[in-house]
Design an enzyme around this catalytic site. Structure first.
Site, PDB file in Angstrom:
ATOM      1  N   HIS A   1     -73.856  15.057  40.964  1.00 66.17           N
ATOM      2  CA  HIS A   1     -73.149  14.038  41.741  1.00 66.17           C
ATOM      3  C   HIS A   1     -74.062  13.376  42.757  1.00 66.17           C
ATOM      4  CE1 HIS A   1     -68.732  15.544  40.935  1.00 66.17           C
ATOM      5  NE2 HIS A   1     -69.388  15.234  39.838  1.00 66.17           N
TER       6      HIS A   1
ATOM      7  N   GLY B   1     -67.456  28.569  42.334  1.00 61.91           N
ATOM      8  CA  GLY B   1     -66.793  27.722  43.330  1.00 61.91           C
ATOM      9  C   GLY B   1     -66.464  26.338  42.832  1.00 61.91           C
TER      10      GLY B   1
ATOM     11  N   ASN C   1     -72.497  19.590  44.117  1.00 67.75           N
ATOM     12  CA  ASN C   1     -72.622  19.419  45.564  1.00 67.75           C
ATOM     13  C   ASN C   1     -73.776  18.485  45.876  1.00 67.75           C
ATOM     14  OD1 ASN C   1     -70.525  21.240  45.976  1.00 67.75           O
ATOM     15  ND2 ASN C   1     -71.919  22.980  45.973  1.00 67.75           N
TER      16      ASN C   1
ATOM     17  N   TYR D   1     -71.482   9.382  56.064  1.00 66.34           N
ATOM     18  CA  TYR D   1     -72.603  10.064  55.417  1.00 66.34           C
ATOM     19  C   TYR D   1     -73.625  10.579  56.428  1.00 66.34           C
ATOM     20  CZ  TYR D   1     -71.221   9.508  50.628  1.00 66.34           C
ATOM     21  OH  TYR D   1     -70.555   9.648  49.439  1.00 66.34           O
TER      22      TYR D   1
ATOM     23  N   CYS E   1     -82.651  -3.251  51.606  1.00 63.23           N
ATOM     24  CA  CYS E   1     -83.487  -2.735  50.527  1.00 63.23           C
ATOM     25  C   CYS E   1     -84.848  -3.428  50.529  1.00 63.23           C
ATOM     26  CB  CYS E   1     -82.778  -2.970  49.189  1.00 63.23           C
ATOM     27  SG  CYS E   1     -83.830  -2.658  47.757  1.00 63.23           S
TER      28      CYS E   1
HETATM   29 ZN    ZN Z   1     -82.820  -3.528  45.917  1.00 63.44          ZN
END
Ligand code: ZN
Length: 265
Positions: A128, A195, A111, A74, A157
């Protein structure tokens, strides 16, 4: 001096004529629209990722197995997107959203990149998820937009201490509810499908149901897709070439007059 490349396409005018009377135009864009800007598609060739299937990287199971590998992928994609520029077709959509008078245009995409936003589209519904969101992999609901350097991805987190994950919708996960509801409740009377060859239900039903109801569905794609057979008009070619010409027609005085006459009639 070079003129703009002329798009010779017999179906352009019929496509514009069918879309021109729409009051609530839904624009759905998929991987092909971003590929035109040089963003590699999920299954395209590229570096070390060739040895991994997308399903192994973009899935809750893949993340549980090897979160660092998933994040590495990513981070690389974030950099690729940050380096890419919106193409003329994406900029044309921004013009359409602003200059399609007496009509609402809703732009939704499967996208994860931000090219439409950077092209100037004010609201983009990300069906998405977004490449530039980072969220809690646990259940606390923490989420934040992240800049390109992905620093946040290396820390737990702040809400609950669980790992954080990319804000994308992965294989096997439901589409985000609010975004899905935004599209379904829009009640489009016309659809421009760009697309996009793979849509997930219930979004995939929208073009087919609209076509069945006699509403215009215009497809722009380099290749035939499962939607070609239901499309009112199918324009074959890259979005970067076809959209500027189509938007030019849709915002032209002739088409505006036609819209006005339709509204008065
Ligand atoms: Zn959390």
């Amino acid at each position: 001096m070079d003129a703009l490349p002329a798009v010779k396409h017999d179906a352009l005018t019929p496509a514009a004529e069918r879309l021109a009377p729409c009051r609530r135009l839904l624009v759905l864009t998929g991987a092909g629209a971003s590929a035109d800007a040089g963003i590699p598609t999920f299954r395209g060739p590229g570096g070390v990722w060739r040895s991994h299937r997308p399903e192994d990287l973009a899935s809750p199971e893949g993340f549980a197995r090897n979160p660092e590998l998933v994040w590495e992928w990513y981070r690389e994609r974030r950099v690729q997107v940050a380096r890419a520029q919106p193409h003329p077709g994406q900029r044309a959509l921004a013009l359409l959203a602003r200059h399609f008078p007496a009509a609402e245009v809703l732009v939704a995409t499967t996208n994860e990149d931000d090219l439409l936003e950077r092209a100037g589209v004010a609201e983009v519904v990300h069906l998405h998820g977004s490449l530039f969101a980072t969220r809690c992999a646990g259940a606390c609901g923490w989420e934040q937009a992240e800049d390109r350097d992905s620093e946040r991805s290396r820390r737990p987190c702040p809400g609950c201490g669980a790992a954080v994950r990319p804000g994308s919708t992965w294989y096997g996960e439901p589409l985000p509810e609010a975004e899905l509801e935004r599209v379904l409740s829009f009640r489009a009377d016309g659809c421009l499908l760009i697309g996009s060859s793979v849509l997930v239900a219930p979004v995939s039903n929208i073009p087919a149901e609209m076509a069945l109801a006699g509403l215009p569905v215009v497809e722009v794609n380099c290749a035939e897709t499962p939607f070609t057979s239901v499309a009112t008009v199918s324009l074959r070619g890259p979005a970067r070439d076809i959209l500027p010409a189509l938007v030019d027609l849709l915002t032209s005085p002739t088409v505006r007059d036609q819209r006005r006459r339709t509204a008065e009639g």
